[in-house]
Design an enzyme around this catalytic site. Structure first.
Site, PDB file in Angstrom:
ATOM      1  N   SER A 260      44.563   7.529 121.233  1.00 47.96           N
ATOM      2  CA  SER A 260      43.273   7.024 121.684  1.00 47.96           C
ATOM      3  C   SER A 260      42.156   8.062 121.498  1.00 47.96           C
ATOM      4  O   SER A 260      42.002   8.593 120.408  1.00 47.96           O
ATOM      5  CB  SER A 260      43.422   6.593 123.143  1.00 47.96           C
ATOM      6  OG  SER A 260      42.539   5.559 123.408  1.00 47.96           O
ATOM      7  N   HIS A 401      47.690  -1.165 123.749  1.00 54.07           N
ATOM      8  CA  HIS A 401      47.171   0.194 123.587  1.00 54.07           C
ATOM      9  C   HIS A 401      48.040   1.159 124.415  1.00 54.07           C
ATOM     10  O   HIS A 401      47.974   1.139 125.651  1.00 54.07           O
ATOM     11  CB  HIS A 401      45.734   0.181 124.126  1.00 54.07           C
ATOM     12  CG  HIS A 401      44.972   1.436 123.929  1.00 54.07           C
ATOM     13  ND1 HIS A 401      44.491   1.835 122.712  1.00 54.07           N
ATOM     14  CD2 HIS A 401      44.572   2.392 124.809  1.00 54.07           C
ATOM     15  CE1 HIS A 401      43.819   2.961 122.844  1.00 54.07           C
ATOM     16  NE2 HIS A 401      43.871   3.341 124.107  1.00 54.07           N
TER      17      HIS A 401
END
Ligand code: GCU
Length: 420
Positions: A260, A401
């Site tokens: 990320s 994610h």
């Protein structure tokens, strides 16, 4: 009634997204032309490795420094380092654990960075994965000896983090994201640092590494100077300086990995420091692997508004003008060439634009070809859970994610294939 619900919905969307209008529709992507990796700003074509290395690569690197992540205002070497703790029987006697403190000082200010390192016992000069963690070194394993950071940490009710202080409450809470056993078993070491020790992740430049470089009366970096991503990348290069001094680590085989915002960071670290032998971006999205011009999911404007401290001030000029950017993120990937680079996406992580992450790899491929390396051949995104392990690696896995064992299995296989 229906009308009221509809209006309430619109109101909610706007208030939660604070002026964001997020597009997830491919058909609404504006037409765009990408800058060409193998063409200079003045239009000259690049057709040899030496032209790439001497002209275009420095040009692209400089553009990313000036207009996106920010220049580092000067050099700073560690003053000293010390192994503050170690254990030859860590992780059920499979690994050596070391906790190393790097010390920095400049302008009467000091900064300490703690690295947690595991070296497999069966491989004394080990290749090594290095990556930042989000909540402290003590969160990635369940070992009680791992120090708890004193630095500012983002509050998290679920992890029991209050008043921006880490505590025992969060020990081991992120073990599921770090396949430490698998990594050690495969003969790799693993090193991690809490990113907030290098720069706390908040829109404030009064702490972390930045102030060590300030002139008198300066309180934030200049508009072309480093934001947090660049500061975090700097921290990784300082860790690399230490790895070069540690005889247990094969410093020719250091793999930088990040998830990320820390995936954006691993890419920038790999671009600025070619000592990293392999570079991995896990779900890095906007400002990472995803093409900015697609403006789908998170856009440059949204990122620069929610996290104004990540990139430099100059980048904000492009909030509504991504088309004017002299770079796009495929050019960031191209800066890794000819070293192996891996881009990983997750199917449900639409915010990070999986297709845009993939296409960056595709459009960086001509630079890899220049070196006789194999990038991404087809512009069509592969099916889920069907990784490509060329010199540019890519997968889109099922799920959200996150960092999963599937991701780590790919990174280990990819490293095995390309480092040996
Ligand atoms: C937010 C941000 C992303 C970032 C992510 C993360 O979602 O918008 O750009 O990648 O946080 O770091 O978890």
């Amino acid at each position: 009634m229906k009308k009221i619900v509809f209006i309430a919905c619109i109101f909610l969307c706007y208030s939660t997204n604070a002026q964001r209008i997020v597009n997830y529709d491919e058909s609404k992507i504006p037409e765009f032309t990408l800058p060409v990796a193998l063409e200079m700003e003045n239009g000259n074509k690049i057709s040899s490795i030496s032209e790439w290395e001497e002209k275009r690569r420095p040009e692209i690197l400089n553009l990313f420094e000036e207009k996106v992540y920010g220049k580092i205002p000067g050099a700073l070497n560690m003053t000293s380092y010390k192994v503050a703790e170690s254990d030859d029987h860590a992780m059920d006697d499979t690994a050596i654990r070391k906790q190393v403190v790097l010390k920095f000082s400049k302008n009467n200010k000091e900064l300490d960075i703690n690295i947690l390192i595991y070296i497999p016992k069966n491989n004394k000069r080990a290749p090594l994965f290095v990556g930042y963690n989000f909540y402290g070194n003590h969160t990635i394993v369940n070992e009680k000896e791992v120090f708890i950071t004193n630095s500012w940490v983002g509050n998290n009710e679920k992890f029991g983090i209050k008043n921006h202080k880490a505590s025992e409450n969060s020990r081991g809470i992120r073990t599921y994201r770090w396949a430490v056993d698998k990594i050690i078993e495969a003969g790799y070491g693993i090193a991690t640092i809490y990113y907030g020790e290098v720069d706390p992740d908040k829109n404030d430049f009064s702490d972390g590494i930045h102030p060590l470089f300030y002139d008198t009366n300066q309180s934030k970096p200049k508009s072309n100077e480093w934001g947090s991503i660049s500061a975090w990348a700097w921290g990784l290069t300082k860790a690399m300086d230490y790895f070069e001094k540690d005889a247990d680590i094969d410093n020719s085989k250091v793999i930088v990995m990040g998830h990320s915002r820390l995936g954006k960071t691993s890419l920038w670290a790999g671009a600025t420091d070619q000592r990293f032998a392999v570079v991995i971006s896990n779900n890095s999205g906007c400002g990472g692997a995803a093409l900015s011009r697609r403006s789908i999911g998170e856009t440059v404007k949204i990122m620069n508004t929610s996290f104004p401290h990540w990139c430099n001030e100059n980048y904000k000029y492009y909030n509504d003008k991504v088309d004017e950017l002299p770079v796009d993120q495929h050019m960031l990937i191209s800066l890794m060439a000819p070293r192996p680079v891996y881009i990983a996406s997750a199917q449900d992580d639409k915010w990070a634009d999986p297709k845009g992450e993939f296409l960056s790899g595709y459009y960086a491929s001509p630079v890899y070809n220049l070196f006789g390396k194999k990038g991404i051949i087809s512009s069509e995104i592969p099916k889920v859970n069907q990784p490509i392990h060329n010199d540019i690696g890519y997968h889109i896995r099922t799920g959200k994610h996150d960092v999963t064992d599937f991701d780590w299995e790919q990174y280990i296989q990819f490293a095995n294939k390309h480092l040996y």
